[in-house]
Design an enzyme around this catalytic site. Structure first.
Site, PDB file in Angstrom:
ATOM      1  N   HIS B  12       0.826  -1.219   0.000  1.00 20.97           N
ATOM      2  CA  HIS B  12       0.000   0.000   0.000  1.00 20.97           C
ATOM      3  C   HIS B  12       0.862   1.271   0.000  1.00 20.97           C
ATOM      4  O   HIS B  12       0.435   2.299   0.542  1.00 20.97           O
ATOM      5  CB  HIS B  12      -1.016  -0.026   1.157  1.00 20.97           C
ATOM      6  CG  HIS B  12      -0.422  -0.069   2.538  1.00 20.97           C
ATOM      7  ND1 HIS B  12      -1.053  -0.684   3.602  1.00 20.97           N
ATOM      8  CD2 HIS B  12       0.731   0.431   3.045  1.00 20.97           C
ATOM      9  CE1 HIS B  12      -0.309  -0.544   4.684  1.00 20.97           C
ATOM     10  NE2 HIS B  12       0.771   0.133   4.385  1.00 20.97           N
ATOM     11  N   HIS B  59      -1.053   5.408   9.315  1.00 18.24           N
ATOM     12  CA  HIS B  59       0.351   5.813   9.397  1.00 18.24           C
ATOM     13  C   HIS B  59       0.444   7.185  10.037  1.00 18.24           C
ATOM     14  O   HIS B  59       0.782   8.167   9.389  1.00 18.24           O
ATOM     15  CB  HIS B  59       0.985   5.845   8.007  1.00 18.24           C
ATOM     16  CG  HIS B  59       0.951   4.531   7.289  1.00 18.24           C
ATOM     17  ND1 HIS B  59      -0.188   4.038   6.703  1.00 18.24           N
ATOM     18  CD2 HIS B  59       1.907   3.599   7.083  1.00 18.24           C
ATOM     19  CE1 HIS B  59       0.073   2.859   6.157  1.00 18.24           C
ATOM     20  NE2 HIS B  59       1.340   2.567   6.366  1.00 18.24           N
ATOM     21  N   HIS B 194      10.583  -3.986   3.612  1.00 14.74           N
ATOM     22  CA  HIS B 194      11.078  -2.612   3.490  1.00 14.74           C
ATOM     23  C   HIS B 194      11.418  -2.063   4.862  1.00 14.74           C
ATOM     24  O   HIS B 194      10.863  -2.480   5.866  1.00 14.74           O
ATOM     25  CB  HIS B 194      10.100  -1.685   2.761  1.00 14.74           C
ATOM     26  CG  HIS B 194       8.772  -1.412   3.404  1.00 14.74           C
ATOM     27  ND1 HIS B 194       7.872  -2.395   3.759  1.00 14.74           N
ATOM     28  CD2 HIS B 194       8.163  -0.238   3.740  1.00 14.74           C
ATOM     29  CE1 HIS B 194       6.769  -1.845   4.267  1.00 14.74           C
ATOM     30  NE2 HIS B 194       6.934  -0.537   4.283  1.00 14.74           N
ATOM     31  N   GLU B 241       4.538  -5.167   8.539  1.00 19.42           N
ATOM     32  CA  GLU B 241       3.177  -4.996   8.011  1.00 19.42           C
ATOM     33  C   GLU B 241       2.614  -6.285   7.416  1.00 19.42           C
ATOM     34  O   GLU B 241       1.390  -6.443   7.311  1.00 19.42           O
ATOM     35  CB  GLU B 241       3.169  -3.941   6.894  1.00 19.42           C
ATOM     36  CG  GLU B 241       3.355  -2.520   7.369  1.00 19.42           C
ATOM     37  CD  GLU B 241       3.310  -1.517   6.210  1.00 19.42           C
ATOM     38  OE1 GLU B 241       3.076  -0.345   6.473  1.00 19.42           O
ATOM     39  OE2 GLU B 241       3.519  -1.923   5.051  1.00 19.42           O
TER      40      GLU B 241
END
Ligand SMILES: [Fe+3]
Ligand SMILES: [Fe+3]
Lengths: 130, 295, 295, 130
Positions: B12, B59, B194, B241
């Protein structure tokens, strides 16, 4: 604490090595320590606040309960320093965006590269560890 | 009764949304990713759900930094697109499904999941980018209603991967017990490997990602056995995530077929992937189209 | 390692605090209640904990109405006394124990309880009245630090009583694994039977309350088996607060002795009670003093 | 919905019987319906807001997204009406406190008694059901 990597300092063999820790673990204690930086950065969700900040950064910092070190890190755009003082990248990235800085720019800062070098490295498959 | 028709796992990353919003999907940088999406998008366009349950994380946008729910569900009739610090994405507002939200919360709380109810919620890129991955040209409105299910993946201690898989299993039961004949899709978002900050910034772990993309279908239990420390260590501090994919996977159950997947490095600083699964035990089985995974 | 030394169940009616704050404890209306507290207070004054874990609910004060966590733990160094709409109680601020909060959250999340972290929290009468019940004259500061644990008892669906008892059991394990030699007391607050609104306002169910006061010691499992509908039906729409006693009870474990209890109607519109239990399996057993329960 | 009592109307044999439902279940749908009333009442946590309200109730109501019915119920202190329109007693009690009204007063309103009658009934052991 949580990950072995978290406590280790970044590469230390070279003077040019970034000061950044390998991996920041944003835990509850860090969140408490960095709350004022994060709160300031979170305020950038309002356009109005972004403009206020840009028109007088020092005054804007005065609205938040920052330590002197934290204020300095924000005004100097010391991206590693902010994280070392408890901030989370999801907040400080909002400050970077106010500056029109990309995540590749920040990646470069954290790893001692230029934005272009870091970007190319990502295009070539990113950085491998372990 | 409601039926779960498919599950989509997708990264996302904000810049994936920006690439679509600013017409860059044909640029050399982005083309491979969007070409990888194409077959899944075609299939999904022919299998429209009435509601998408989207598992994602906020976030640092809509949820106050002093409140960190482990699991939360939005109950609203409408979710505005958040200004994340650089203006709102020019995409339609997200329309909720309050009766389904309420049903899911009640079933999950009765099933001993300690859900936080969010009665007023803006949604950030974690939710809107997956909607764009599903439907790149929504026009004036998204083609389905949405129930947002939020997971804390940012502040330690995140829920364990095992808990996420169990939440998904309970979510699947809860959806299927909703007494209306609607079709539901479940989105698991975030990942793949990441890390945004620190000396390991730019970390990509293709070996881990490929393993995860495979086992999310065939052996989710082994992924649920990994500790949060292993996720952070292997997939990066933001790669954790991926535990949100396990919520989606748990909801699908065991009768599923992989329709398509794709994997590309990079999208911004992230390894981006998509994996689409049809649920075959409560509908007509769908033949897989092609997989780029093991090419 | 930390040790749980006692558990206190107590009503947390605002007017009980007001009676103390405004010197009315000798009035005919209040005297029986405070006389009933006296033996427990004497015993607790001789068994001072370092930290109190206080299970309570916020009453539309500190937590935004759009955010309803099922279970939440405050992590702060300090919790200000809330203004609930009629000025702040003139009692000391509540001092937290961040390392214990963090330890409990991590253990509970690992144990599959989906805790919401609250990093900035004002505390209302639900927490400060029980502190006053424990310590009527705190002077400039309360005699112990506090970790607040909040339960949604106001908005349907509240957690089940069974889930509350399980949370308590996990909380007990989590406290006892904290690697510091501190003494901990656990407070379960709220109740007993009461209903503030509707045609059943003023409901008091002494038979249910007496049963609950007995079984909270001897048979908490039977109380955990009651549905939220049974709590509301029997104990009133606000009497469902009693599920918070089960969290306390779960934390104490099986080796416990009743030191004292008392029951009085009314405190404002509520049946008020106190029950004090010493934990005997990890310290010297304490002989019960007297019980007003079965007089 | 949740409790059998919830759906039943209050005593219906007498014209004087309160309109209040036996038991209000404050569920998600009710919370959505009553959000504006609850938000207005929640604002009374600030002394400043309490004063603003008292100095101009109509104007203060204008700050919130109330329906006409909800505004009327607030201005008229229709305590049953507010609950019927989705409010929760924990919020409306803050409005009662602004008026210096007690929980016994509200109990009386919900049950068709005076404050004194309701208070005496509590002292004599409260009300039994079932
Ligand atoms: Fe993300
Ligand atoms: Fe209460």
């Amino acid at each position: 604490m949580a990950t072995p990597a978290a406590a280790e300092p970044g590469g230390s063999s070279s003077r040019d090595a970034p000061r950044a820790r390998d991996t920041y673990v944003f835990d509850i204690a860090e969140g408490r320590r960095g709350a004022a930086i994060n709160r300031l950065c979170a305020s950038f969700k309002d356009e109005h606040n972004r403009r206020d900040f840009l028109s007088d950064e020092e005054a804007y910092c005065g609205r938040f309960d920052l330590t002197d070190e934290q204020r300095r890190a924000i005004l100097d755009r010391d991206w590693v320093g902010m994280l070392d003082l408890g901030a989370s990248i999801f907040y400080t990235f909002k400050l970077a965006q106010v500056d029109k800085r990309s995540m590749q720019y920040l990646g470069g800062v954290f790893t001692g590269m230029t934005e272009e070098e870091f970007g190319s490295l990502m295009v070539s498959g990113g950085r491998r560890f372990g | 009764m409601a039926e779960i028709i498919w599950g989509l796992a997708t990264s996302h990353v904000p810049s994936i949304g920006a690439a679509m919003d600013y017409g860059k999907t044909e640029d050399a940088y982005w083309k491979p990713l969007f070409e990888g999406y194409a077959p899944a998008r075609e299939w999904m366009a022919e299998h429209r759900p009435d509601v998408a349950v989207i598992i994602y994380n906020d976030h640092a946008n809509a949820i106050d930094l002093d409140v960190v729910p482990t699991f939360a569900i939005g109950t609203g009739e409408r979710f505005e697109v958040a200004d994340e610090g650089w203006g709102r994405r020019q995409v339609p507002p997200v329309i909720g499904h309050p009766p389904l939200s309420e049903h899911l919360i009640t079933r999950l709380v009765d099933d001993e999941f300690d859900i936080t109810m969010l009665h007023d919620l803006d949604v950030d890129h974690g939710l809107t980018v997956p909607l764009s991955v599903y439907c790149p040209q929504p026009g004036a409105s998204w083609p389905c209603r949405v129930v947002p299910l939020l997971v804390n993946v940012i502040q330690y201690p995140q829920p364990t991967a095992a808990r996420c898989l169990k939440l998904g299993e309970a979510l699947g039961r809860a959806i299927r017990s909703f007494p209306r004949d609607i079709k539901v899709a479940v989105f698991g978002t975030g990942g793949m490997s990441h890390q945004l900050a620190g000396a390991r910034a730019g970390l990509i772990n293709t070996r881990f990602d490929r393993m995860f993309l495979e086992k999310i279908e065939t052996d989710p239990t082994s992924l649920a056995a990994l500790s949060r420390e292993q996720y952070v260590d292997q997939a990066g501090s933001e790669g954790i995530e991926l535990i949100m994919w396990l919520v989606m996977r748990g909801a699908l159950g065991d009768g599923l077929t992989r329709i398509h997947d794709t994997y590309h490095v990079p999208a911004s600083n992230t390894a981006a992937a998509l994996a689409l699964f049809a649920v075959t035990d409560s509908g007509t089985p769908s033949a897989p189209m092609r997989s780029t995974l093991r090419r």
